[in-house]
Design an enzyme around this catalytic site. Structure first.
Site, mmCIF file in Angstrom:
data_model
loop_
_atom_site.group_PDB
_atom_site.id
_atom_site.type_symbol
_atom_site.label_atom_id
_atom_site.label_comp_id
_atom_site.label_asym_id
_atom_site.label_seq_id
_atom_site.Cartn_x
_atom_site.Cartn_y
_atom_site.Cartn_z
ATOM 1 N N THR A 273 -13.229 4.597 2.435
ATOM 2 C CA THR A 273 -12.934 5.866 1.779
ATOM 3 C C THR A 273 -11.635 6.424 2.332
ATOM 4 O O THR A 273 -11.216 6.092 3.447
ATOM 5 C CB THR A 273 -14.070 6.880 1.991
ATOM 6 O OG1 THR A 273 -14.267 7.073 3.399
ATOM 7 C CG2 THR A 273 -15.359 6.395 1.350
ATOM 8 N N GLY A 274 -11.022 7.283 1.522
ATOM 9 C CA GLY A 274 -9.778 7.918 1.931
ATOM 10 C C GLY A 274 -9.817 9.402 1.634
ATOM 11 O O GLY A 274 -10.868 9.975 1.315
ATOM 12 N N CYS A 275 -8.671 10.034 1.746
ATOM 13 C CA CYS A 275 -8.581 11.465 1.505
ATOM 14 C C CYS A 275 -8.548 11.751 0.009
ATOM 15 O O CYS A 275 -8.246 10.873 -0.810
ATOM 16 C CB CYS A 275 -7.330 12.033 2.182
ATOM 17 S SG CYS A 275 -5.786 11.309 1.606
ATOM 18 N N GLY A 277 -10.838 12.231 -2.197
ATOM 19 C CA GLY A 277 -11.779 11.547 -3.070
ATOM 20 C C GLY A 277 -11.475 10.104 -3.365
ATOM 21 O O GLY A 277 -12.081 9.511 -4.269
ATOM 22 N N THR A 278 -10.574 9.478 -2.627
ATOM 23 C CA THR A 278 -10.248 8.067 -2.849
ATOM 24 C C THR A 278 -11.340 7.177 -2.258
ATOM 25 O O THR A 278 -11.750 7.359 -1.107
ATOM 26 C CB THR A 278 -8.896 7.724 -2.209
ATOM 27 O OG1 THR A 278 -7.891 8.567 -2.775
ATOM 28 C CG2 THR A 278 -8.533 6.274 -2.465
ATOM 29 N N LYS A 293 -9.425 0.150 -5.752
ATOM 30 C CA LYS A 293 -9.167 1.477 -5.189
ATOM 31 C C LYS A 293 -9.223 2.500 -6.317
ATOM 32 O O LYS A 293 -8.423 2.454 -7.247
ATOM 33 C CB LYS A 293 -7.797 1.499 -4.507
ATOM 34 C CG LYS A 293 -7.458 2.818 -3.839
ATOM 35 C CD LYS A 293 -6.122 2.727 -3.123
ATOM 36 C CE LYS A 293 -5.773 4.026 -2.429
ATOM 37 N NZ LYS A 293 -4.466 3.942 -1.717
ATOM 38 N N ASP A 383 2.681 6.885 6.636
ATOM 39 C CA ASP A 383 1.271 7.035 7.016
ATOM 40 C C ASP A 383 0.784 5.784 7.741
ATOM 41 O O ASP A 383 -0.291 5.261 7.451
ATOM 42 C CB ASP A 383 0.416 7.301 5.779
ATOM 43 C CG ASP A 383 -0.977 7.811 6.141
ATOM 44 O OD1 ASP A 383 -1.147 8.313 7.272
ATOM 45 O OD2 ASP A 383 -1.895 7.703 5.311
#
Length: 715
Positions: A273-275, A277-278, A293, A383
Site C-alpha cells: 500500500t501507498g499514500c 489510497g494507492t 498498481k 522519494d
C-alpha cells in the site's frame, strides 16, 4: 478670467434686429417661398461654465437670442453662402442703433489681450465641421427639422448636393478590398481542414462499426458464483483464423477483476500500500504475472506522469518495467514488473535474505545504477527510500535484480536548467526521515536530494536496519542540523571506504555531495581484481616521477599515518627477506609500498613457497594481505591520484565530475612548474666543491689545476 457677452468691450458683434434681416439677406418675407424668421430656431453652440469646469453643448435659439457670429453678417449658418460684404453706408444704415458700438470683431470664440487669452461665454455660431467626414456612418444622417415650423411653409434653400450612397464598412468587405489573396487563401485552408475532419470522422465511424462486429463474437466466461456486474471491463483479446476473426474465450478466476482487454488482478492479494489510497495487487497482463498498481482518479495526473516517465526509462535493467495502463470510472491501473520484496523487507526479514542471490554491495550498486540512469535522463526521483527499491523475481537464468520503483513524485528537470523550483506545482516531495535538508529550507532542489536519500539507504542496509540520523522522533530535526552517526560501519571490513562514501553522500551542502556516477566509481564497489589493478597502475605512474612532483607530493602526504609508522614492521619476515634480495625500499614511503606490491604481483610465480603461502592467492587473498594491514591505503591513494583522473589510464576509475573538479588544480600546478622551470633556465649555475677542504681553499684547488695542465703540456 473670463469675458462675458454683457461686458463693455471694444468689439464689433454682428448682431441685427428682426426688421433688418430681410434687407441684409435681400429677401422679401412676404413671399411664399421665404421662411418666416420669427418662427424659426437656429442651431448654435453654447459655451458655459459650471462648478466642475467649462463645457460646450449644442443649443437651439430663436431670433431674439444674442448670438456671436464672427464669420457672417446675419443669422448663424452651418453651411451656406459666403459672408455678405457691406459698404460703409450700408453698415451705418443697418447697424442696430440700440446696440453699443464695438470695433475689432473676434475671429473665434477665444481672443487675446495684453493681460492674457480670454474665452467668450454664451451662444456662438457652430464651428464649420462635418462629423461625417471624420467617422463614416453606414446610415444616412437626416437633417434637423424645426418642430414649430409648418410643413407647408417653404424653406430657404441653397445649393443641392447630390445624394451619396452610404459607404459599406463591414470587416469582410474591407478584407476583400485590401487583402484579397490572404483572405481567399484562408477561406480555402479552412475548407480543406473541414473536409479533412469530415473524412477522419468517417474513417473512425467505419472502424468502430467493424469493432462492434468483432465484439459480437467475443465472450467473457466468468467462474461459477461470480456475477458479470462485478467486472470492470469485458474487453478481451482475439485470435485471427483463416476465415477472419474467430471467437476466443478468456477465463477470469474466481474473485478476480478484469480491467481492459488483457489486465486482471486479485483484490484479495495485496502486495503493498501507498499514500493517498494507492494499493498494489497481484495480477496478470496478457498471461504474464505482474503487479497492478491502483491509483485513485483524483490523482490521475500523478498516474499519467508516472506512466510517461516509466515509458522513457524502463529500458534500463535497474528501473522497474512498465507494461500498460488501464482505467475505469474510479481508478487508474498500472501494470508493472512483479517483484518479490522491497529493500525494507530484505533488511527486516532475515529469512528473506536466504532466498535472494544478490549481495549487499550488488543491491546498492544496482540501485545506484538505476538512479544514475534517471539522472542522466533529467529525472529527479524525489522519494528514494528502502520501500521504493525492489528486488525482482528470478529470471530463467536464476538472476535477480534491484530496481527503482514508484515514480509518482518524480519530476523532470527542464532543458537548460539544473534544478526544480519548490512551489505549488512541485510540492514538498519525499518521506519524513529520508528527505534532504535543502528540501525543507531551500527554494529549489535537484539531483543531490536523491543522493542524500541514497546515502541514508546505504547505511540502513549496511548496518542491518539502523538509520544514520537516529530514531524516527528526532530524525528530521537531526537531518536539518546535519547530526548523524556511522558508528556501526566500524564492524565492516571496508569500513574506511564505506565511511568516506556515505559521509560525502550525507553532506549538508548539496554541492559537496557526489553524483550518482561518482558513487558508482567509488572504490567501495570495486572488486579485488580491480583494486589490485589500480594499485599497479598507480605504481607505474609514479615510478619515474620526481619526489617534488605534484602527484608524488599528494601520495606522500601523511605517509607515516597511512603506513602505520613503517610498513616493513607490518609485513611478515619471509616477505621482508625476499624484498632485501633485489633492491632497497623506504619503510615510510607510500610509493615504495606500492612498488613492493606491484613487483610481488608481477613475479608471484617466482616467489618462494613460503612467501606465496603468506601472501595467498591472487587477487583476493593477496589484496587482503596488504589492505588488512593498511586499511587507509586504498582510499588515500584514490584521493591522491585524482590529480591524474584525466589521463587515459585512470579514466575508468574516476567520474567526469571528479575530472571537472580537478582540472583547475592541475592547470595551476602546471603553471607553477613552468614558471619555476623558466626561472631556473635564466640563472647561471656553478658547480660546488665536493669536500670541505676544497670549499675552504679555493686558491689551492686552482693552483693544483694549473700544475696538472703544465704536466700535460710537457708530456
Amino acid at each position: 478670467m473670463y469675458l462675458f457677452a454683457s461686458l463693455s468691450v471694444s468689439l464689433v458683434l454682428n448682431i441685427f434686429n428682426v426688421d433688418q434681416w430681410s434687407t441684409v439677406l435681400r429677401v422679401n418675407p412676404e413671399e411664399p417661398q421665404t421662411t418666416s424668421i420669427t418662427n424659426q430656431f437656429f442651431p448654435t453652440l453654447f459655451v458655459g461654465e459650471s462648478p466642475y469646469g467649462l463645457y460646450a453643448i449644442e443649443a437651439l435659439v430663436d431670433h431674439e437670442t444674442i448670438t456671436t457670429s464672427p464669420k457672417l453678417v446675419g443669422p448663424p449658418l452651418l453651411e451656406g453662402p459666403a459672408p455678405i460684404a457691406l459698404t460703409d453706408v450700408e453698415r451705418d444704415q443697418y447697424r442696430p442703433p440700440q446696440r453699443q458700438e464695438f470695433t475689432g470683431a473676434p475671429q473665434s470664440i477665444t481672443f487675446k489681450f495684453q493681460d492674457g487669452e480670454y474665452l467668450l461665454l454664451g451662444y456662438h455660431d457652430r464651428p464649420p465641421m462635418v462629423m461625417a467626414t471624420i467617422i463614416p456612418t453606414r446610415y444616412p444622417v437626416f437633417p434637423f427639422r424645426n418642430a414649430l415650423e409648418s410643413q407647408e411653409r417653404p424653406q430657404l434653400t441653397g445649393p443641392i448636393e447630390p445624394h451619396k450612397k452610404p459607404e459599406d464598412t463591414s470587416i469582410i468587405v474591407l478584407l476583400i478590398n485590401q487583402y484579397p489573396y490572404p483572405f481567399f487563401g484562408a477561406i480555402m485552408t479552412m475548407a480543406a481542414l473541414l473536409l479533412t475532419v469530415i473524412w477522419q470522422c468517417g474513417r473512425q465511424w467505419d472502424r468502430n462499426s467493424n469493432d462492434n462486429l468483432r465484439m459480437e463474437s467475443f465472450e467473457v466466461v466468468n467462474s461459477p458464483g461470480e456475477s458479470k456486474g462485478a467486472q470492470t471491463s469485458k474487453n478481451g483479446s482475439f485470435g485471427r483464423g483463416s476465415f477472419g476473426w474467430t471467437q476466443k474465450k478468456i477465463e477470469i478466476p474466481d474473485g478476480w477483476m478484469a480491467v481492459g482487454s488483457k489486465l486482471m488482478y486479485s483484490p484479495s492479494d495485496i502486495l503493498g500500500t501507498g499514500c493517498e489510497g494507492t494499493v498494489v495487487y497481484r495480477g496478470t497482463f496478457d498471461g504474464r504475472e505482474v503487479a497492478v498498481k491502483r491509483v485513485v482518479s483524483e490523482f490521475v495526473k500523478f498516474a499519467h506522469r508516472e506512466a510517461d516517465l516509466l515509458r522513457e526509462s524502463d529500458h534500463h535493467p535497474h528501473v522497474i518495467r512498465y507494461f500498460c495502463m488501464e482505467s475505469d470510472s474510479q481508478f487508474r491501473y498500472l501494470a508493472l514488473e512483479l517483484c518479490i520484496a522491497s529493500l525494507n523487507d530484505y533488511v527486516e526479514q532475515k529469512e528473506l535474505q536466504e532466498n535472494v542471490s544478490l549481495t549487499l554491495k550488488e543491491i546498492l550498486s544496482q540501485a545506484t545504477d538505476g538512479l544514475a540512469h534517471l539522472h542522466a535522463s533529467k529525472i529527479v526521483h524525489r522519494d528514494m527510500k528502502p520501500q521504493n527499491v525492489l528486488i525482482t523475481t528470478a529470471s530463467q537464468r536464476g538472476k535477480m535484480r534491484a530496481v527503482i520503483s514508484d515514480f509518482g513524485l518524480c519530476k523532470r528537470v527542464q532543458p537548460g536548467k539544473n534544478s526544480i523550483s519548490r512551489g505549488i506545482a512541485s510540492g514538498l516531495a519525499g518521506t519524513d526521515g529520508w528527505i534532504a535538508p535543502e528540501v525543507l529550507i531551500s527554494a529549489s532542489t535537484s539531483y543531490p536530494v536523491d543522493i542524500f536519500s541514497l546515502g541514508c539507504i546505504f547505511y540502513y542496509v549496511l548496518s542491518s536496519g539502523t538509520h544514520p540520523f537516529g530514531k524516527s522522533l528526532h530524525r528530521q530535526a537531526n537531518i536539518v542540523n546535519g547530526d548523524f552517526s556511522l558508528a556501526k560501519l566500524a564492524e565492516m571490513e571496508d569500513w574506511s571506504l564505506a565511511d568516506d562514501l556515505i559521509t560525502t553522500m550525507l553532506h549538508v551542502d548539496p554541492i559537496q555531495r557526489l553524483t550518482a556516477e561518482a558513487v558508482l566509481n567509488h572504490p567501495f564497489f570495486w572488486n579485488a581484481e580491480k583494486r589490485l589493478a589500480y594499485f599497479s597502475d598507480v605504481s607505474d605512474r609514479v615510478e619515474k616521477e620526481e619526489d617534488n612532483s605534484p602527484v608524488c607530493r599528494r601520495i606522500e602526504q601523511d605517509a607515516r599515518v597511512i603506513v602505520c609508522g613503517g610498513w616493513r614492521e607490518k609485513i611478515c619476515d619471509a616477505l621482508k627477506e625476499d624484498l632485501r634480495k633485489f633492491r632497497t625500499y623506504k619503510s615510510h614511503s607510500v610509493r615504495d609500498l606500492l612498488r613492493a606490491m606491484r613487483n610481488k604481483k608481477h613475479h608471484y610465480r617466482e616467489l618462494p613457497e613460503e612467501v606465496r603461502t603468506s601472501l595467498g592467492d591472487i587477487p583476493d587473498q593477496f589484496l587482503h594481505y596488504f589492505t588488512s594491514r593498511f586499511p587507509r591505503l586504498l582510499l588515500h591513494v584514490y584521493k591522491a591520484t585524482e590529480y591524474c583522473s584525466a589521463e587515459p589510464v585512470f579514466r575508468r576509475y574516476y567520474s567526469d565530475a571528479v575530472r571537472s573538479r580537478m582540472q583547475p588544480i592541475v592547470d595551476e600546478e602546471e603553471r607553477i612548474r613552468r614558471e619555476i622551470k623558466e626561472e631556473m633556465a635564466d640563472k647561471e649555475w656553478v658547480r660546488q666543491p665536493k669536500n670541505a677542504e676544497q670549499r675552504q681553499n679555493p686558491d689551492k684547488r686552482t693552483n693544483q689545476r694549473k700544475n696538472n695542465n703544465k704536466k700535460n703540456n710537457q708530456q
